[in-house]
Each structure stands twice: as structure tokens, then as C-alpha cells.
Design an enzyme around this catalytic site. Structure first.
Site, PDB file in Angstrom:
ATOM      1  CG  ASP A 199      -7.413   0.149  -1.786  1.00 40.39           C
ATOM      2  OD1 ASP A 199      -6.891   0.988  -1.056  1.00 40.39           O
ATOM      3  OD2 ASP A 199      -7.352  -1.076  -1.542  1.00 40.39           O
ATOM      4  CG  ASN A 250      -6.464   1.616   5.149  1.00 38.45           C
ATOM      5  OD1 ASN A 250      -5.621   0.731   5.079  1.00 38.45           O
ATOM      6  ND2 ASN A 250      -7.404   1.763   4.242  1.00 38.45           N
ATOM      7  CD  GLU A 268      -3.273  -0.167   0.522  1.00 37.56           C
ATOM      8  OE1 GLU A 268      -3.096   0.963   0.012  1.00 37.56           O
ATOM      9  OE2 GLU A 268      -4.348  -0.784   0.466  1.00 37.56           O
ATOM     10  NE  ARG A 288      -5.264  -2.616   9.002  1.00 32.47           N
ATOM     11  CZ  ARG A 288      -5.391  -2.130   7.757  1.00 32.47           C
ATOM     12  NH1 ARG A 288      -5.049  -0.879   7.499  1.00 32.47           N
ATOM     13  NH2 ARG A 288      -5.882  -2.875   6.785  1.00 32.47           N
ATOM     14  CG  ASN A 291      -8.463   2.699   1.152  1.00 35.93           C
ATOM     15  OD1 ASN A 291      -7.244   2.718   1.163  1.00 35.93           O
ATOM     16  ND2 ASN A 291      -9.150   1.572   1.241  1.00 35.93           N
TER      17      ASN A 291
HETATM   18 CA    CA Z   1      -5.692   1.296   0.714  1.00 41.37          CA
END
Ligand code: CA
Length: 293
Positions: free
Chosen positions: A198, A102, A18, A100, A148
Site C-alpha cells: 500500500d 489516492n 492514510e 478518485r 499508491n
Molecule cells: Ca494507500
């Protein structure tokens, strides 16, 4: 658009690759493996990947103007010094366990925007935070399920945001000086058949490049009209994010994930989790903003 060829950057598969970011100070592309807490770094031409483990799930990382990096760990924001191989928590939101960090990114004023999500997928438990240069933290959005991709228009009057399960990319009016977002508007909705939005990046023309989790591709969209301009197909289903890098910001780096794939699915997409690049993509990005503190 004439595009270059898709290549694998290095022979490494992340569980949940990521947040790719170009580090101009040493001409490296950096990205995280969220679940393993790894911060990876690759210098073009060196054929060598360096990895620093933060010791905690690491959702996002940004370059720091004063040197080093700032990461959004499970526990909060941390300063990372790769020379000293150190990672120090600097600010933590008063959040409950089971959450958590991101994805995240810096704005033009050098603030670090990063959001959270529930570890067990409970909807609405996430928030979008801003870490200011003085290490104070502000909450910008609540009732988020999976915070995201973030981004801004070139003139900094719009803030773009993805809460993945909504399948929407939304735009807010943005006041850069006062760090205020207002007037939410849905600008793009991803059809169910194409996966979930995303991470994303904004190119030098102000267009959005959006990674589609479960969608096998990156799409380029016009945030003003919602029109889809271009698609890049990937050999992996879970495409997670992208960024521009290279000398002229002409190379498009793309992260992916292998987490959650059955052995059967994994055997049909052996490059899942790899970092990809399209050199000389035919499109240009901009240098990412770094953290001001
Ligand atoms: Ca992501």
C-alpha cells in the site's frame, strides 16, 4: 534494530486512514480519512486531535512551503488553509467521473506526485499525476489500477512506485531537474499470503518501509537488493501507510483502515482504523518535502 513500543496515538478510528505526514511548522502529524474526506492533525503531547473536513474524498495531503496544505481531492488538487478552515480547488486533471485520487507525496523539487484509481475497482483506469508549483498538471503514468505509495532514493536518481494489485514495488530512473521517469524495474514482489503493498516511506538510509494491506504488518526492505530487513507486526489487518516524525524523525507513524471489515472481523481487531506510533523506533526518517507553490 531495537524498537520502541507500538502505541495508539489517539482514540479515533478512521474508515480509511492514510497518508500520514509530519508537519514540521507546528510539530504535528497529519493524516487523512479518504472516504470521509477528513484531514486529521495531532500535536504530540497535546492529547488533542483536530479535524478539518474537506467536503470531498481526500486521497493525500502534503505541507505547502508558503503555509497550509495541498490535498488531492476526488475532483483534483486543492489548497487548504486550516486557520481559515478553507479548501479551494486549484487544479483538476481532465479525468472522467468514477475516479478518485489516492496516495501522494512531494519530491525534492517540491512537486506533488499523486495518483488515481477507479471508485468501483475497474483495473487500469488510474493515472499518476504531478502537480507543479505553477499548478500545471502532468501525467507521468497511465493504465494504473490503484496508484499508491511513492518515494525517491536519497540521491533522487530513483523513483519508487506501488500500483497495489500488481503486488510489486517498482523503481524508475529519475531525472529530478526535468521530472522524467524511465526504465521501470521490479524491485520487490509481495507474496499473496502477505497481503498487498500500500503506502510507503523512505528512511534516512534510503530503505523502504512498506505498509501491507491485509498483511498485518509494515516491512522494511532494501530497494537495491530487494532484501527484507525488518518487520513490524500490527494488531490490525489493513495497514495502509507510514511516515517518520518527531523532533529527530525517530518516531514511526502508521495508519490503518477499518473499511470493508465485517463486524466479526472488526470485533477481533478493535483498533482497526487507528493511527499508531512507535516512538524512538531505532530508525530515522527525513523531513518530508513540501509543495513549492
Ligand atoms: Ca494507500
Amino acid at each position: 534494530m531495537k524498537e520502541g513500543t507500538l502505541e495508539v496515538v489517539t482514540n479515533h478510528s478512521s474508515l480509511l486512514g492514510e497518508c500520514p505526514v509530519w508537519d514540521e511548522s507546528n510539530k504535528t502529524v497529519k493524516w487523512v480519512d479518504i472516504i470521509n474526506g477528513d484531514l486529521h492533525s495531532f500535536k504530540t503531547g497535546s492529547e488533542e486531535m483536530e479535524t478539518f473536513n474537506t467536503g470531498s474524498m481526500t486521497g493525500a495531503v502534503v505541507v505547502r512551503s508558503s503555509g497550509g496544505m495541498i490535498a488531492a481531492l476526488k475532483e483534483g488538487f486543492a489548497a487548504i488553509n486550516l486557520n481559515q478552515q478553507s479548501c479551494t480547488l486549484i487544479a483538476s486533471p481532465a479525468d472522467h467521473p468514477g475516479i478518485r485520487f489516492n496516495d501522494g507525496k512531494c519530491d525534492a523539487a517540491g512537486r506533488f506526485w499523486a495518483g488515481t484509481m477507479s471508485l468501483n475497482g475497474t483495473p487500469g483506469k488510474g493515472k499518476l499525476y504531478v502537480l507543479n508549483a505553477d499548478f500545471s498538471i502532468d501525467i507521468k503514468l497511465e493504465d494504473i489500477s490503484c496508484s499508491n505509495g511513492v518515494g525517491w532514493s536519497l540521491d533522487n536518481t530513483k523513483f519508487y512506485f506501488i500500483d497495489t494489485p500488481t503486488r510489486q514495488v517498482v523503481a524508475y530512473d529519475y531525472d529530478l531537474i526535468n521530472c522524467i521517469i524511465s526504465k521501470k524495474k521490479v524491485i520487490i514482489t509481495i507474496p499473496e499470503s502477505e497481503g498487498l503493498p500500500d503506502g510507503m516511506t523512505v528512511d534516512a538510509d534510503g530503505m523502504l518501509w512498506i505498509a501491507l494491506w491485509g498483511g498485518w504488518k509494515i516491512i522494511q526492505c532494501d530497494p537495491f537488493t530487494g532484501a527484507r530487513l525488518h518487520e513490524i507486526k500490527l494488531p490490525v489487518s489493513n495497514v495502509t501507510s507510514c511516515c517518520f516524525g518527531g523532533d529527530e524523525f525517530e518516531d514511526l507513524y502508521i495508519t490503518s483502515a477499518r473499511t470493508g471489515l465485517t463486524p466479526e472481523k472488526l470485533s477481533s481487531q478493535p483498533l482497526a482504523g487507528y493511527l499508531f506510533v512507535i516512538k524512538n523506533s531505532g530508525c530515522k526518517g527525513l523531513a518530508p518535502y513540501s509543495f513549492a507553490g
